[in-house]
Design a protein around this motif. Structure first.
Motif, PDB file in Angstrom:
ATOM      1  N   GLY A   1       5.513  10.960   6.992  1.00 53.51           N
ATOM      2  CA  GLY A   1       5.541  12.171   7.816  1.00 53.51           C
ATOM      3  C   GLY A   1       4.179  12.817   7.998  1.00 53.51           C
ATOM      4  N   LEU A   2       3.132  11.989   8.099  1.00 55.20           N
ATOM      5  CA  LEU A   2       1.761  12.473   8.354  1.00 55.20           C
ATOM      6  C   LEU A   2       1.267  13.385   7.229  1.00 55.20           C
ATOM      7  CD1 LEU A   2       2.100  13.439  12.162  1.00 55.20           C
ATOM      8  CD2 LEU A   2       1.990  11.161  11.132  1.00 55.20           C
ATOM      9  N   LEU A   3       1.651  13.095   6.001  1.00 52.40           N
ATOM     10  CA  LEU A   3       1.383  14.026   4.907  1.00 52.40           C
ATOM     11  C   LEU A   3      -0.100  14.120   4.564  1.00 52.40           C
ATOM     12  CD1 LEU A   3       4.347  13.290   2.455  1.00 52.40           C
ATOM     13  CD2 LEU A   3       4.220  14.937   4.338  1.00 52.40           C
ATOM     14  N   GLY A   4      -0.799  13.001   4.532  1.00 52.85           N
ATOM     15  CA  GLY A   4      -2.207  13.041   4.168  1.00 52.85           C
ATOM     16  C   GLY A   4      -3.049  13.783   5.180  1.00 52.85           C
ATOM     17  N   SER A   5      -2.808  13.529   6.455  1.00 55.39           N
ATOM     18  CA  SER A   5      -3.568  14.239   7.497  1.00 55.39           C
ATOM     19  C   SER A   5      -3.153  15.701   7.567  1.00 55.39           C
ATOM     20  CB  SER A   5      -3.380  13.567   8.857  1.00 55.39           C
ATOM     21  OG  SER A   5      -2.011  13.505   9.217  1.00 55.39           O
ATOM     22  N   ARG A   6      -1.873  15.966   7.320  1.00 55.80           N
ATOM     23  CA  ARG A   6      -1.422  17.357   7.305  1.00 55.80           C
ATOM     24  C   ARG A   6      -2.111  18.130   6.181  1.00 55.80           C
ATOM     25  NH1 ARG A   6       4.631  18.687   5.485  1.00 55.80           N
ATOM     26  NH2 ARG A   6       4.153  20.594   4.341  1.00 55.80           N
ATOM     27  N   TYR A   7      -2.214  17.483   5.006  1.00 56.53           N
ATOM     28  CA  TYR A   7      -2.867  18.165   3.896  1.00 56.53           C
ATOM     29  C   TYR A   7      -4.343  18.391   4.214  1.00 56.53           C
ATOM     30  CZ  TYR A   7      -4.255  19.604  -0.744  1.00 56.53           C
ATOM     31  OH  TYR A   7      -4.753  20.341  -1.792  1.00 56.53           O
ATOM     32  N   TYR A   8      -4.998  17.377   4.770  1.00 52.70           N
ATOM     33  CA  TYR A   8      -6.406  17.555   5.120  1.00 52.70           C
ATOM     34  C   TYR A   8      -6.568  18.686   6.136  1.00 52.70           C
ATOM     35  CZ  TYR A   8     -11.110  17.063   6.761  1.00 52.70           C
ATOM     36  OH  TYR A   8     -12.408  17.362   7.095  1.00 52.70           O
ATOM     37  N   ALA A   9      -5.731  18.706   7.161  1.00 55.70           N
ATOM     38  CA  ALA A   9      -5.859  19.734   8.203  1.00 55.70           C
ATOM     39  C   ALA A   9      -5.629  21.133   7.629  1.00 55.70           C
ATOM     40  CB  ALA A   9      -4.887  19.457   9.338  1.00 55.70           C
ATOM     41  N   GLU A  10      -4.717  21.237   6.652  1.00 56.62           N
ATOM     42  CA  GLU A  10      -4.441  22.544   6.052  1.00 56.62           C
ATOM     43  C   GLU A  10      -5.432  22.896   4.945  1.00 56.62           C
ATOM     44  OE1 GLU A  10      -0.372  22.217   4.830  1.00 56.62           O
ATOM     45  OE2 GLU A  10       0.413  22.355   6.885  1.00 56.62           O
ATOM     46  N   HIS A  11      -6.122  21.879   4.412  1.00 60.91           N
ATOM     47  CA  HIS A  11      -7.127  22.088   3.361  1.00 60.91           C
ATOM     48  C   HIS A  11      -8.366  21.262   3.715  1.00 60.91           C
ATOM     49  CE1 HIS A  11      -3.090  22.576   1.560  1.00 60.91           C
ATOM     50  NE2 HIS A  11      -3.632  23.542   0.862  1.00 60.91           N
ATOM     51  N   PRO A  12      -9.017  21.578   4.829  1.00 66.23           N
ATOM     52  CA  PRO A  12     -10.073  20.696   5.332  1.00 66.23           C
ATOM     53  C   PRO A  12     -11.326  20.698   4.470  1.00 66.23           C
ATOM     54  CG  PRO A  12      -9.979  22.709   6.631  1.00 66.23           C
ATOM     55  CD  PRO A  12      -8.797  22.751   5.703  1.00 66.23           C
TER      56      PRO A  12
ATOM     57  N   ALA B   1      -9.827   8.121   5.940  1.00 64.08           N
ATOM     58  CA  ALA B   1      -8.669   7.238   5.757  1.00 64.08           C
ATOM     59  C   ALA B   1      -7.620   8.032   4.990  1.00 64.08           C
ATOM     60  CB  ALA B   1      -9.067   5.979   4.984  1.00 64.08           C
ATOM     61  N   VAL B   2      -6.519   8.358   5.643  1.00 63.56           N
ATOM     62  CA  VAL B   2      -5.543   9.279   5.058  1.00 63.56           C
ATOM     63  C   VAL B   2      -4.350   8.540   4.467  1.00 63.56           C
ATOM     64  CG1 VAL B   2      -6.187  11.202   6.554  1.00 63.56           C
ATOM     65  CG2 VAL B   2      -4.369   9.642   7.274  1.00 63.56           C
ATOM     66  N   THR B   3      -3.732   9.190   3.517  1.00 62.02           N
ATOM     67  CA  THR B   3      -2.547   8.676   2.856  1.00 62.02           C
ATOM     68  C   THR B   3      -1.270   9.177   3.538  1.00 62.02           C
ATOM     69  OG1 THR B   3      -1.385   8.520   0.737  1.00 62.02           O
ATOM     70  CG2 THR B   3      -2.455  10.613   1.226  1.00 62.02           C
ATOM     71  N   ALA B   4      -0.168   8.512   3.240  1.00 57.93           N
ATOM     72  CA  ALA B   4       1.199   8.995   3.512  1.00 57.93           C
ATOM     73  C   ALA B   4       1.473   9.346   4.964  1.00 57.93           C
ATOM     74  CB  ALA B   4       1.521  10.186   2.608  1.00 57.93           C
ATOM     75  N   GLU B   5       0.889   8.622   5.885  1.00 55.68           N
ATOM     76  CA  GLU B   5       1.267   8.798   7.290  1.00 55.68           C
ATOM     77  C   GLU B   5       2.720   8.395   7.493  1.00 55.68           C
ATOM     78  OE1 GLU B   5       1.728   7.405  11.571  1.00 55.68           O
ATOM     79  OE2 GLU B   5       2.072   6.360   9.690  1.00 55.68           O
TER      80      GLU B   5
ATOM     81  N   ARG C   1       0.800  -1.232   0.000  1.00 54.04           N
ATOM     82  CA  ARG C   1       0.000   0.000   0.000  1.00 54.04           C
ATOM     83  C   ARG C   1       0.835   1.285   0.000  1.00 54.04           C
ATOM     84  NH1 ARG C   1      -1.681  -2.820   4.162  1.00 54.04           N
ATOM     85  NH2 ARG C   1      -1.376  -1.130   5.658  1.00 54.04           N
ATOM     86  N   ALA C   2       1.857   1.351  -0.800  1.00 52.81           N
ATOM     87  CA  ALA C   2       2.632   2.594  -0.895  1.00 52.81           C
ATOM     88  C   ALA C   2       1.849   3.625  -1.702  1.00 52.81           C
ATOM     89  CB  ALA C   2       3.983   2.336  -1.548  1.00 52.81           C
ATOM     90  N   PRO C   3       1.758   4.861  -1.228  1.00 57.49           N
ATOM     91  CA  PRO C   3       1.045   5.904  -1.981  1.00 57.49           C
ATOM     92  C   PRO C   3       1.690   6.162  -3.338  1.00 57.49           C
ATOM     93  CG  PRO C   3       1.413   6.585   0.292  1.00 57.49           C
ATOM     94  CD  PRO C   3       2.227   5.342   0.077  1.00 57.49           C
ATOM     95  N   THR C   4       0.874   6.589  -4.285  1.00 58.64           N
ATOM     96  CA  THR C   4       1.263   6.972  -5.652  1.00 58.64           C
ATOM     97  C   THR C   4       1.829   5.810  -6.462  1.00 58.64           C
ATOM     98  OG1 THR C   4       3.557   7.728  -5.316  1.00 58.64           O
ATOM     99  CG2 THR C   4       1.785   9.310  -4.806  1.00 58.64           C
ATOM    100  N   THR C   5       1.634   4.584  -5.979  1.00 61.86           N
ATOM    101  CA  THR C   5       2.001   3.407  -6.756  1.00 61.86           C
ATOM    102  C   THR C   5       0.722   2.789  -7.326  1.00 61.86           C
ATOM    103  OG1 THR C   5       1.792   1.845  -4.919  1.00 61.86           O
ATOM    104  CG2 THR C   5       3.913   2.980  -5.155  1.00 61.86           C
TER     105      THR C   5
END
Length: 535
Positions: free
Chosen positions: A361-372, A354-358, A35-39
């Motif tokens: 470095g928590l990238l999916g949740s970071r993106y959601y939090a910054e662009h909710p 369900a977020v990606t790229a945790e 389950r690697a993102p962007t693959t």
């Protein structure tokens, strides 16, 4: 098949063990390639989660869509030259993968650092509120900094100390250390790996830091970051310091005290590598159970769907399946969606993310939090799930990062209703609070519970629980051995999920509840400002 927790059976629909098993088994099978993102495996993963959310009775959570695009850039280092340190008594050369790992946040085709003076900056912390600055009096622009992992007081067995003693703070985490080094202009930032304060063996660093690396695709291509970020093993750091005529142990001890002054080592650093760059959006998956009377207020459940994909082989197996980390958390997310949908709509809306790229470095949740999708000012709070308990029921419940928010006051009576007790974190030095997706929400003001079974198992007690956790960290965490096992005992996971269900339902049905951070918490100010704006 379903197991209900007796204390909560009358109020909560039973959590389906069949769902927990089937979702975990499916997502962690080799067919999903880790389950690697962007693959190519991402598309299959996202489609499966959407299908399960839809079957659970949720509605698309993003204005009629099931997903949120997360712009990513993938950087893969090639032809990584050794870390070479010259100018000391003898040259020190560290080999890629076995002795060091290297990467960069910069989106450029080639990285080359040459003749960069090396400076030991202790724990690499700048904390004005604590009167602590490891960079005071030294200019590290264009230089290479060597940094210790964790906080200066990590060996204190209590929670007393300038950095909360045994409990790791944000200042102890590796992302902070690289971020702070970049702010001070360092050309390269190298962390010394030591298993106890890092909380994981070097094998975890090897699997996580080699191969394709992901970062959010943002304007500026991260050119404000250091050229090189990486890790070296402690014995190699000791050899480097000895070559420089310095005592690593003595300087590490000095770095524990306020007023420590950075130490130039009198050696120079060099390395180089090329990068292949690929830009591609990954996806967060979001479903919602709309509320009845207050549909514009949201309670959030979250879990990350990604893992490491193909990784360093062990006995010929090169897929890091991530069964517990975090196919099990996604299984919990789906099981909670089923239970909440079966109970019917609450007054407030309940979202399932369900977020990606945790793992990047928590990238999916970071993106959601910054662009909710849903304004954070109207996000009441919720629960994040990262690795469920498959060791059996526990007598206790642990709140990660306890002492921060009023969510804790709401969950404690729910735990007590199960006949369980609250225990302190058994390994606070691992910095668990800063290592999963609730932290992305916390930084922007939203309190989320991160908690679950403690080590005091009903069968086997604390010794059995501790042994099981240590065995997982040592032998399966971030390794190909994190695979589904039909023998797992899901009763402990169900007991925890019952607590998450009840907490979420209370937040969703009691429209007067707006849990805040305690006044001493670092996130109180942003929550107050957010809620004031909402009102």
């Amino acid at each position: 098949m379903a197991i209900a927790t007796p204390a909560l059976a009358q109020t909560a629909p039973a959590i389906s063990v069949d769902t927990l098993r089937s979702v975990t088994k499916e997502l962690s099978s080799d067919a999903y390639e880790g389950r690697a993102p962007t693959t190519p495996a991402e598309e299959k993963t996202v489609a499966y989660i959407v299908a399960r959310m839809k079957a659970a009775g949720l509605q698309p959570g993003n204005r009629g869509a099931w997903t949120q695009d997360v712009p990513m850039v993938q950087i893969t280092a090639h032809d990584v030259a050794p870390f070479v340190f010259t100018g000391g008594k003898t040259p020190v050369s560290l080999a890629y993968r076995t002795q060091m790992v290297a990467g960069t946040y910069r989106v450029v085709p080639r990285i080359a650092v040459k003749d960069s003076p090396v400076v030991f900056v202790g724990y690499g912390i700048t904390a004005p509120e604590k009167g602590w600055d490891d960079y005071a009096g030294v200019d590290v622009r264009g230089k290479t900094v060597v940094i210790l992992i964790n906080d200066p007081d990590w060996q204190t067995m209590t929670r007393d100390g300038p950095f909360e003693g045994r409990a790791m703070t944000w200042y102890g985490r590796w992302p902070y250390k690289y971020e702070n080094a970049a702010k001070h202009g360092a050309a390269a930032a190298i962390i010394v790996h030591d298993t106890e304060p890092a909380a994981y063996p070097f094998a975890v660093v090897q699997s996580s830091w080699t191969g394709p690396q992901l970062e959010l695709d943002e304007k500026g291509d991260h050119m404000d970051q250091s050229q090189v970020i990486g890790w070296i093993q402690k014995p190699d750091a000791e050899a480097l310091f000895a070559s420089a005529g310095k005592d690593f142990a003595a300087l590490s001890e000095a770095a524990k005290r306020k007023g420590f002054k950075a130490v130039p080592l009198g050696v120079n650093f060099a390395t180089s590598f090329t990068n292949s760059v690929r830009r591609q959006a990954s996806k967060n998956v979001i479903g919602v159970l709309p509320g009845t009377t207050n549909p514009n207020d949201y309670v959030m459940y979250s879990a990350h769907w990604d893992h490491l994909g193909h990784c360093t082989p062990v006995n010929g197996d090169g897929i890091c399946n991530g069964a517990l980390d975090n196919a099990s958390g996604v299984a919990g997310l789906v099981a909670l969606a089923e239970a909440q949908a079966k109970a019917g709509p609450a007054k407030r809306s309940i979202a399932f993310l369900a977020v990606t790229a945790e793992e990047s470095g928590l990238l999916g949740s970071r993106y959601y939090a910054e662009h909710p999708v849903y304004p954070l000012a109207h996000t009441v709070g919720g629960v994040n799930m990262d690795v469920l308990n498959v060791n059996g029921r526990a007598r206790d419940f642990v709140i990660t990062g306890a002492g921060k928010s009023e969510i804790e006051d709401l969950v404690k009576p729910i735990v007590a209703a199960e006949g369980r007790t609250i225990s302190p974190e058994p390994d606070p030095e691992r910095g668990g609070y800063y290592r999963s997706d609730h932290f992305s929400f916390a930084k922007l003001g939203v309190p989320m519970l991160d908690g679950g079974s403690g080590e005091d198992l009903v069968v086997g007690g604390k010794a059995a629980g501790h042994a099981a956790n240590e065995d997982y960290v040592a032998h399966r965490y971030h390794k190909p051995q994190d695979e589904y096992d039909a023998r797992w005992d899901w009763s402990g996971a169900v007991a925890d999920l019952d607590i998450y269900y009840t907490l979420g339902r209370k937040l969703a049905d009691d429209t007067g509840l707006w849990p805040n951070w305690y006044k001493s918490a670092e996130f109180r100010g942003v929550r107050d400002a957010s809620r004031a704006g909402a009102r």
